[in-house]
Design a protein around this motif. Structure first.
Motif, short mmCIF file in Angstrom:
data_model
loop_
_atom_site.label_atom_id
_atom_site.label_comp_id
_atom_site.label_asym_id
_atom_site.label_seq_id
_atom_site.Cartn_x
_atom_site.Cartn_y
_atom_site.Cartn_z
N ALA A 1 0.84 -1.19 0.00
CA ALA A 1 0.00 0.00 0.00
C ALA A 1 0.89 1.25 0.00
N GLY A 2 0.50 2.22 -0.83
CA GLY A 2 1.28 3.44 -0.98
C GLY A 2 2.29 3.38 -2.10
N SER B 1 3.66 2.11 -6.13
CA SER B 1 3.28 2.46 -7.49
C SER B 1 3.53 1.30 -8.45
N ARG C 1 -4.75 9.89 -8.50
CA ARG C 1 -3.75 8.87 -8.17
C ARG C 1 -3.23 8.16 -9.43
N ASN D 1 -0.27 5.42 -8.72
CA ASN D 1 0.45 5.84 -7.53
C ASN D 1 -0.46 5.74 -6.30
N SER D 2 0.16 5.79 -5.14
CA SER D 2 -0.59 5.74 -3.87
C SER D 2 -1.60 4.60 -3.87
N LYS E 1 -3.83 1.40 -3.07
CA LYS E 1 -4.55 0.97 -1.88
C LYS E 1 -4.94 -0.50 -2.02
N ASP F 1 -7.50 -1.40 -4.54
CA ASP F 1 -7.15 -1.37 -5.96
C ASP F 1 -6.81 -2.77 -6.49
#
Length: 125
Positions: free
Chosen positions: A14-15, A17, A67, A84-85, A87, A90
């Motif tokens: 998480a966080g 890319s 994102r 990016n970012s 979660k 996703d």
């Protein structure tokens, strides 16, 4: 029949890319736009982002806005999705699609007549 090939999926924390890529397996074909959709286990396929091959206009799902970034390379006939970012929500199989049916980016899967086999994206918490 044109085949689209996705690449770039994988496992990320998480966080983190990832960048997905999609291109036809061979040859060229006429199309107006490309898009990305995703499908999580037990859920319906949902729209993520799309881009017009003519105008460069883009569309994003609310969940992707800010994102994810979609882009294209005309020479390589390749579409990219920079994520990016990331979660855990996703996590899904991400599908690339192309359309020769509608000018401009579209959120509707029915507008796309070419699809890839999908690439798995897993985001760990």
């Amino acid at each position: 029949q044109v085949q689209l090939v996705e690449s770039g999926g994988g496992l990320v924390q998480a966080g983190g890319s990832l960048r997905l890529s999609c291109a036809p397996s061979e040859g060229t074909f006429s199309m107006y736009g490309m898009g990305w959709f995703r499908q999580a286990p037990g859920k319906e396929r949902e729209f993520v982002s799309a881009i017009s091959w003519v105008s460069r206009n883009t569309l994003y799902a609310d969940s992707a806005e800010g994102r994810f970034t979609i882009s294209r390379d005309n020479d390589k006939i390749t579409v990219y999705l920079q994520m990016n970012s990331l979660k855990p929500e996703d996590t899904a199989v991400y599908y690339c699609a192309a359309t020769s049916r509608v000018v401009g980016p579209s959120r509707s899967p029915s507008m796309y007549n070419y699809w890839g086999q999908g690439t798995q994206v897993t985001v760990s918490s």
